[in-house]
Design a protein around this motif. Structure first.
Motif, PDB file in Angstrom:
ATOM      1  N   VAL A 222       0.821  -1.220   0.000  1.00  0.00           N
ATOM      2  CA  VAL A 222       0.000   0.000   0.000  1.00  0.00           C
ATOM      3  C   VAL A 222       0.851   1.264   0.000  1.00  0.00           C
ATOM      4  O   VAL A 222       0.342   2.359  -0.220  1.00  0.00           O
ATOM      5  CB  VAL A 222      -0.972   0.028   1.193  1.00  0.00           C
ATOM      6  N   ALA A 223       2.151   1.118   0.248  1.00  0.00           N
ATOM      7  CA  ALA A 223       3.040   2.285   0.223  1.00  0.00           C
ATOM      8  C   ALA A 223       4.438   1.835  -0.166  1.00  0.00           C
ATOM      9  O   ALA A 223       4.973   0.880   0.394  1.00  0.00           O
ATOM     10  CB  ALA A 223       3.080   2.974   1.590  1.00  0.00           C
ATOM     11  N   ASP A 224       5.033   2.511  -1.157  1.00  0.00           N
ATOM     12  CA  ASP A 224       6.415   2.231  -1.522  1.00  0.00           C
ATOM     13  C   ASP A 224       7.172   3.542  -1.649  1.00  0.00           C
ATOM     14  O   ASP A 224       6.628   4.626  -1.400  1.00  0.00           O
ATOM     15  CB  ASP A 224       6.510   1.375  -2.794  1.00  0.00           C
ATOM     16  N   THR A 225       8.451   3.462  -2.001  1.00  0.00           N
ATOM     17  CA  THR A 225       9.327   4.638  -2.081  1.00  0.00           C
ATOM     18  C   THR A 225       9.218   5.445  -0.783  1.00  0.00           C
ATOM     19  O   THR A 225       9.090   6.671  -0.788  1.00  0.00           O
ATOM     20  CB  THR A 225       8.967   5.518  -3.303  1.00  0.00           C
ATOM     21  N   ILE A 226       9.257   4.744   0.346  1.00  0.00           N
ATOM     22  CA  ILE A 226       9.068   5.379   1.654  1.00  0.00           C
ATOM     23  C   ILE A 226      10.389   5.971   2.143  1.00  0.00           C
ATOM     24  O   ILE A 226      11.412   5.277   2.182  1.00  0.00           O
ATOM     25  CB  ILE A 226       8.546   4.376   2.688  1.00  0.00           C
ATOM     26  N   GLU A 227      10.366   7.249   2.508  1.00  0.00           N
ATOM     27  CA  GLU A 227      11.540   7.905   3.085  1.00  0.00           C
ATOM     28  C   GLU A 227      11.131   8.702   4.311  1.00  0.00           C
ATOM     29  O   GLU A 227      10.085   9.357   4.320  1.00  0.00           O
ATOM     30  CB  GLU A 227      12.211   8.821   2.061  1.00  0.00           C
ATOM     31  N   LEU A 228      11.974   8.638   5.321  1.00  0.00           N
ATOM     32  CA  LEU A 228      11.775   9.404   6.545  1.00  0.00           C
ATOM     33  C   LEU A 228      12.966  10.329   6.724  1.00  0.00           C
ATOM     34  O   LEU A 228      14.113   9.869   6.759  1.00  0.00           O
ATOM     35  CB  LEU A 228      11.654   8.467   7.753  1.00  0.00           C
ATOM     36  N   ALA A 229      12.708  11.637   6.798  1.00  0.00           N
ATOM     37  CA  ALA A 229      13.767  12.628   6.990  1.00  0.00           C
ATOM     38  C   ALA A 229      13.672  13.193   8.406  1.00  0.00           C
ATOM     39  O   ALA A 229      12.592  13.585   8.858  1.00  0.00           O
ATOM     40  CB  ALA A 229      13.646  13.748   5.965  1.00  0.00           C
ATOM     41  N   ILE A 230      14.808  13.226   9.095  1.00  0.00           N
ATOM     42  CA  ILE A 230      14.890  13.762  10.458  1.00  0.00           C
ATOM     43  C   ILE A 230      15.802  14.983  10.427  1.00  0.00           C
ATOM     44  O   ILE A 230      16.987  14.863  10.082  1.00  0.00           O
ATOM     45  CB  ILE A 230      15.454  12.723  11.446  1.00  0.00           C
ATOM     46  N   ALA A 231      15.241  16.152  10.749  1.00  0.00           N
ATOM     47  CA  ALA A 231      16.027  17.390  10.797  1.00  0.00           C
ATOM     48  C   ALA A 231      16.145  17.830  12.251  1.00  0.00           C
ATOM     49  O   ALA A 231      15.197  18.396  12.816  1.00  0.00           O
ATOM     50  CB  ALA A 231      15.363  18.480   9.960  1.00  0.00           C
ATOM     51  N   PRO A 232      17.274  17.567  12.924  1.00  0.00           N
ATOM     52  CA  PRO A 232      17.416  17.948  14.327  1.00  0.00           C
ATOM     53  C   PRO A 232      17.396  19.472  14.494  1.00  0.00           C
ATOM     54  O   PRO A 232      17.907  20.210  13.641  1.00  0.00           O
ATOM     55  CB  PRO A 232      18.774  17.369  14.736  1.00  0.00           C
TER      56      PRO A 232
END
Length: 539
Positions: A222-232
């Motif tokens: 149900v979801a692909d090309t998943i990216e998680l960005a963390i900006a401290p």
């Protein structure tokens, strides 16, 4: 929304002007909400190992499995096949799975024969080429099946992961490890880098089920090309990713590329942070900005969700956030299991068991934790107990190989419920086709606390000691996931799941080979006897 997101810190506050450490806990869940309209069609290429070790029953079962599962695919889907040994050969280009397409695939696959060495890199490269260009509205995937270790071309987990990443995110890659001689580290790395997954196929007879799950998962994403960005935020540093993901720096911060997700899947990501709060004139500290992005299969549009993470600044002892801490422990458990396997690989089973026992003691000190409470951490505790006991028994080479491959496919920080109620439409269809027209049958508990109880069998039934099992057996001698009874081509089979106390049928240990069940067969799990019964036509 295909993905849900929950966020915690494992501490309730931070003191002003004091250096502190905290864990940022992020849980992604694939909600399984239906995509608008019908699911997108899929193009899948099977990359099949035909090296010499596949000769005989292994390759025969692969051919049989492909023949059977063709009938579960939709006409608008396409299936292609490549074969690899010392090199790679195109067997059939991706073709629509209509009557003529099925006939061609069956004819070509039936001619496969086994010989030569193993070059997984060549198989992956040709499969990606055969997939063809990315098409809007169509999902693309490769399923790699191998029973050995690569001895030509790229031959390490790192090198083959790099090969797969060349083709991401335009295609997903899953891997099936066939038999006890394949290299699970390499195949698991391919599945992880490819956004799919890895499954251990212990015996040729179980090949159809493994293919069914892999093909179904390809279609049910149900979801692909998943990216998680963390900006401290200013003054906050990401010390390390406790969950072990590879990272890169992007315009939105520290970026993690995550595997594709099917309905009901949950994934936990944990970042260890170093932070220092300013003076007490501030009430909240900005910790980080998060950006989650993904695509629905077949769509060119990227969806995004933005979140701000803050924490209270207070001149008091920080409290523990239970929901955050329990998830940190799940991620830590995966890391400790990896360290324990590394010790066991060198024959240090005592050291491996000690690591696992130390973590068990730590989990028992987690606030509000209770053994057998049915929670995710409770299930993890039971798995760790089983693995510690397995190490303490100092298994022989064959038993340890089975244990290691089974353990490699289970990640506590990546939970995908196996119950039929959580499977997607395509996976359900695939499993049903593999199961065939099976009889109405039951398992009757013969001995133990639940003697006399009957359980109706379905396509897949896991037997174990916790509530997560389809057939729960109350006994300390039964492993968390002890055995499985499943339907295949109209008959029921029993297999051991790498239990601490082996599964027996009519007094004979199963080992890695499943056993077809007949009326009256006695299945021993731990110290509990179960009887297989079929409904008679007159009943």
């Amino acid at each position: 929304m295909a993905l849900g997101l929950k966020i915690w810190l494992d501490c309730s506050s931070v003191r002003p002007d004091v250096e502190a450490r905290a864990h940022l806990v992020i849980e992604l869940e694939a909600t399984g909400e239906p995509v608008e309209g019908p699911r997108p069609p899929a193009t899948t290429v099977l990359a099949i190992d035909v090296s010499g070790s596949m000769q005989g029953e292994p390759l025969e079962q692969v051919i049989r499995s492909v023949d059977r599962l063709l009938d579960a695919l939709r006409v608008e889907d396409r299936l292609g096949v490549v074969a690899f040994s010392a090199g790679a050969t195109k067997v059939v280009d991706p073709i629509a799975v209509d009557a003529s397409g099925k006939k061609l695939v069956r004819s070509r696959v039936a001619r496969l024969f086994a010989e030569g060495h193993t070059n997984i890199e060549a198989g992956i490269d040709l499969a990606a080429e055969v997939l063809g260009p990315v098409e809007a509205g169509r999902r693309r995937g490769v399923i790699v099946l191998s029973d050995g270790e690569p001895n030509q071309g790229a031959a390490t987990a790192e090198a083959l992961s790099a090969v797969v990443r060349k083709y991401r995110p335009g295609a997903s890659f899953s891997s099936l490890g066939y038999g006890v001689k394949h290299d699970e580290d390499i195949l698991a790395a391919i599945g992880h880098a490819g956004g799919g997954g890895y499954e251990f196929v212990p015996d040729p007879a179980t090949c159809a089920r493994a293919f069914a799950r892999a093909l179904g998962a390809q279609a049910d994403v149900v979801a692909d090309t998943i990216e998680l960005a963390i900006a401290p935020a200013a003054g906050v540093e990401v010390v390390k990713m406790l969950s072990g993901e590879a990272t890169r720096f992007g315009s939105a911060g520290l970026v993690l590329a995550l595997p594709d997700m099917v309905p009901g899947t949950r994934r936990i990501v944990v970042a260890e942070l170093a932070l220092r709060a300013p003076g007490s004139q501030s009430f909240l500290l900005d910790v980080a900005k998060l950006q989650l992005s993904w695509r629905r299969p077949g769509s060119a549009d990227t969806e995004r969700a933005l979140h701000d993470v803050t924490v209270e600044i207070a001149a008091r002892e920080p409290g523990v956030v239970g929901e955050g801490l329990t998830r940190v422990m799940l991620v830590r458990a995966d890391r400790v299991r990896e360290a324990a396997r590394a010790l066991a690989d060198r024959g240090n089973f005592g050291g491996a068991a000690a690591l696992l026992r130390a973590l068990l003691a730590e989990i028992e000190r987690v606030p509000a934790f209770a053994v057998g409470d049915g929670s995710a951490l409770g299930e993890a505790f039971e798995l760790l107990v089983d693995e510690a006991m397995a190490m303490e028994r100092k298994p022989d080479e064959e038993a340890y190989a089975m244990f290691r491959k089974s353990a490699m496919g289970s990640k506590l920080a990546m939970h995908a419920p196996p119950a039929a109620s959580t499977r997607g439409v395509a996976s359900t269809r695939m499993v049903e086709v593999a199961a065939g027209n099976y009889p109405e049958a039951y398992i009757r508990v013969k001995t133990g606390q639940e003697a006399g109880k009957r359980h109706r069998l379905k396509e897949e039934c896991v037997i174990g000691r916790t509530a997560s099992a389809d057939i729960a057996i109350v006994s300390d001698m039964v492993s968390r996931r002890h055995a499985e009874i499943y339907a295949l081509e109209g008959e029921f089979w029993a297999c051991d799941l790498g239990s601490t106390n082996v599964t027996k049928v009519n007094g004979k240990p199963l080992g890695s080979a499943p056993r077809k069940l007949s009326e009256g067969d006695v299945v021993l799990v731990g110290d509990v006897e179960l009887v297989y019964e079929e409904k008679k036509p007159t009943e």
